[in-house]
Scaffold this motif. Structure first.
Motif, PDB file in Angstrom:
ATOM      1  N   ALA A 112      -0.045  14.970  -3.677  1.00 45.85           N
ATOM      2  CA  ALA A 112       0.748  13.839  -3.190  1.00 45.85           C
ATOM      3  C   ALA A 112       0.302  12.544  -3.854  1.00 45.85           C
ATOM      4  CB  ALA A 112       0.648  13.732  -1.676  1.00 45.85           C
ATOM      5  N   ARG A 113      -0.984  12.406  -4.083  1.00 43.75           N
ATOM      6  CA  ARG A 113      -1.496  11.221  -4.787  1.00 43.75           C
ATOM      7  C   ARG A 113      -0.955  11.188  -6.221  1.00 43.75           C
ATOM      8  NH1 ARG A 113      -6.525   8.514  -5.881  1.00 43.75           N
ATOM      9  NH2 ARG A 113      -5.960   6.866  -7.356  1.00 43.75           N
ATOM     10  N   PRO A 146       0.319  14.404   6.883  1.00 46.90           N
ATOM     11  CA  PRO A 146       0.891  13.978   8.164  1.00 46.90           C
ATOM     12  C   PRO A 146       0.138  12.819   8.819  1.00 46.90           C
ATOM     13  CG  PRO A 146       0.884  16.366   8.038  1.00 46.90           C
ATOM     14  CD  PRO A 146       0.086  15.867   6.865  1.00 46.90           C
ATOM     15  N   GLN A 147      -1.175  12.719   8.556  1.00 46.91           N
ATOM     16  CA  GLN A 147      -1.957  11.637   9.165  1.00 46.91           C
ATOM     17  C   GLN A 147      -1.557  10.261   8.646  1.00 46.91           C
ATOM     18  OE1 GLN A 147      -6.146  12.466   8.823  1.00 46.91           O
ATOM     19  NE2 GLN A 147      -6.024  14.368   9.985  1.00 46.91           N
ATOM     20  N   ALA A 148      -0.902  10.214   7.495  1.00 44.04           N
ATOM     21  CA  ALA A 148      -0.480   8.931   6.928  1.00 44.04           C
ATOM     22  C   ALA A 148       0.855   8.452   7.495  1.00 44.04           C
ATOM     23  CB  ALA A 148      -0.386   9.031   5.411  1.00 44.04           C
ATOM     24  N   ILE A 149       1.617   9.346   8.081  1.00 46.90           N
ATOM     25  CA  ILE A 149       2.966   8.991   8.531  1.00 46.90           C
ATOM     26  C   ILE A 149       2.983   7.844   9.548  1.00 46.90           C
ATOM     27  CG2 ILE A 149       4.993   9.872   9.775  1.00 46.90           C
ATOM     28  CD1 ILE A 149       4.529  12.556   8.341  1.00 46.90           C
ATOM     29  N   PRO A 150       2.114   7.853  10.573  1.00 46.28           N
ATOM     30  CA  PRO A 150       2.132   6.718  11.513  1.00 46.28           C
ATOM     31  C   PRO A 150       1.884   5.371  10.840  1.00 46.28           C
ATOM     32  CG  PRO A 150       0.914   8.549  12.455  1.00 46.28           C
ATOM     33  CD  PRO A 150       1.171   8.902  11.024  1.00 46.28           C
ATOM     34  N   GLY A 159      -6.334   6.523   1.167  1.00 46.45           N
ATOM     35  CA  GLY A 159      -6.510   7.956   1.312  1.00 46.45           C
ATOM     36  C   GLY A 159      -6.566   8.423   2.756  1.00 46.45           C
ATOM     37  N   TYR A 160      -6.099   9.667   2.987  1.00 49.16           N
ATOM     38  CA  TYR A 160      -6.094  10.292   4.311  1.00 49.16           C
ATOM     39  C   TYR A 160      -6.569  11.737   4.175  1.00 49.16           C
ATOM     40  CZ  TYR A 160      -3.321   6.265   5.740  1.00 49.16           C
ATOM     41  OH  TYR A 160      -2.902   4.987   5.995  1.00 49.16           O
ATOM     42  N   ASN A 164       0.825  -1.209   0.000  1.00 48.71           N
ATOM     43  CA  ASN A 164       0.000   0.000   0.000  1.00 48.71           C
ATOM     44  C   ASN A 164       0.859   1.259   0.000  1.00 48.71           C
ATOM     45  OD1 ASN A 164      -2.245  -1.709   0.321  1.00 48.71           O
ATOM     46  ND2 ASN A 164      -2.139  -1.565   2.550  1.00 48.71           N
ATOM     47  N   PHE A 165       0.287   2.333  -0.506  1.00 50.02           N
ATOM     48  CA  PHE A 165       0.874   3.665  -0.353  1.00 50.02           C
ATOM     49  C   PHE A 165      -0.235   4.617   0.046  1.00 50.02           C
ATOM     50  CE2 PHE A 165      -0.761   3.859  -4.636  1.00 50.02           C
ATOM     51  CZ  PHE A 165      -1.126   5.187  -4.830  1.00 50.02           C
ATOM     52  N   GLY A 166       0.124   5.719   0.709  1.00 51.37           N
ATOM     53  CA  GLY A 166      -0.887   6.650   1.198  1.00 51.37           C
ATOM     54  C   GLY A 166      -0.642   8.072   0.746  1.00 51.37           C
ATOM     55  N   ALA A 167      -1.727   8.866   0.738  1.00 49.12           N
ATOM     56  CA  ALA A 167      -1.633  10.289   0.426  1.00 49.12           C
ATOM     57  C   ALA A 167      -2.788  11.008   1.077  1.00 49.12           C
ATOM     58  CB  ALA A 167      -1.646  10.521  -1.088  1.00 49.12           C
TER      59      ALA A 167
END
Length: 325
Positions: free
Chosen positions: A166-167, A190-194, A185-186, A158-161
């Motif tokens: 960013a996506r 910053p919410q995706a970093i954790p 999706g976020y 997975n990858f997040g943005a």
């Protein structure tokens, strides 16, 4: 005598109406009250962090409170619409990014605002490439190693943005590297970093401001940045070309806008004061510490820049065939 009395009464009524009508904003009287900077991201996002640096200094220059109103979510559409509908007196300013002004028009068939017609450009804030990031403790040491892992297991990782730019950057990485990964999706980057740290996400791509913060606190590790030259704030990061992906070139940007119809002299006043704020040693040091020096413009230059960026991002998104799920 009766005619004279009626004329006097009519004149008094006209005078009262003139006094009651709202006077247009004047640059020499600006600002007449509290200024609100609307940001289309939650607190902690790169645009929010940078806008707060400017707000602090502008409040000192103007002798008025300058508040940040975070209207995150909806890919910035609610925030953009609220500013487009705001009174054009200079007391509402939009601190936004390429997302609302260049990316949304290419993604959505219909928007409740027009990125060109609904706003008065004030100035660009800054320009930023994207950084390809993995967990700081990951055994992956390069973009080539990440690419090899993704190619070996198509669609497994997975990858997040948390923003459309960013996506788009992540999708371009997938295209350039020839890999498949699943998008998560976020509400903000910053919410995706954790989730990168926990292993839920294998990688993400974000602007240099948030990337530098994450790297400096040893949360994430950078593998490359999407620019033709190394970034002074992150000198150890190779460029995409140096990492073997010469086609992965992309920069995003931030800027200030006012509602359409804001008097030209007020726009010019805000522009001049933003330039003055950025030129102070303390503010400049804060901005450079976030990942890059200011890249300010005149309103006229920023207007032309915005039009060209709308076309550029539209072409990138069409070429990458990026669609909303």
């Amino acid at each position: 005598m009766l005619i004279r009395r009626r004329l006097l009464a009519a004149g008094a009524a006209m005078g009262a109406a003139t006094l009651a009508a709202p006077a247009p904003a004047r640059a020499d009287k600006f600002p007449a009250g509290r200024v609100t900077i609307v940001v289309p991201f939650p607190a902690g996002a790169a645009t929010d962090i940078t806008a707060r640096v400017y707000a602090e200094r502008l409040s000192q220059l103007w002798g008025q409170p300058v508040l940040i109103d975070n209207k995150g979510g909806g890919n910035g559409i609610p925030a953009a619409e609220s500013v487009a509908r705001a009174k054009p007196d200079g007391l509402t300013i939009f601190a936004t990014s390429a997302m609302t002004q260049a990316v949304n028009p290419a993604i959505y068939d219909k928007l409740p605002y027009d990125p060109i017609q609904s706003f008065e450009p004030i100035t660009r804030m800054g320009v930023s490439p994207f950084v390809l990031l993995v967990d700081a403790k990951s055994p992956l040491k390069s973009a080539a190693e990440l690419t090899a892992r993704l190619k070996a297991n198509p669609g497994k990782y997975n990858f997040g943005a948390g923003s459309l730019p960013a996506r788009v950057a992540s999708e371009l990485y997938k295209m350039a590297a020839g890999v498949e990964a699943v998008y998560v999706g976020y509400k903000s980057n910053p919410q995706a970093i954790p989730d990168v740290q926990s292993g839920l996400l294998t990688f993400m791509m974000i602007d240099t401001t948030n990337a530098k913060i994450a790297i400096d606190r040893s949360a994430l590790k950078g593998l490359l940045l999407t620019d033709g030259e190394r970034w002074p704030a992150l000198p150890d990061l190779p460029t995409a070309a140096q990492a073997g992906l010469p086609d992965l070139q992309l920069t995003t940007w931030t800027g200030f806008y006012a509602p359409k119809g804001t008097p030209r002299e007020v726009v010019q006043r805000i522009n001049a004061d933003i330039h003055a704020a950025a030129a102070t040693p303390e503010t400049l040091a804060k901005l450079e510490g976030l990942g890059g020096a200011p890249k300010l413009m005149s309103p006229e230059a920023f207007s032309a820049f915005g039009r060209s960026e709308k076309d550029r991002w539209g072409e990138i998104i069409r070429r990458a065939n990026i669609r909303l799920e």
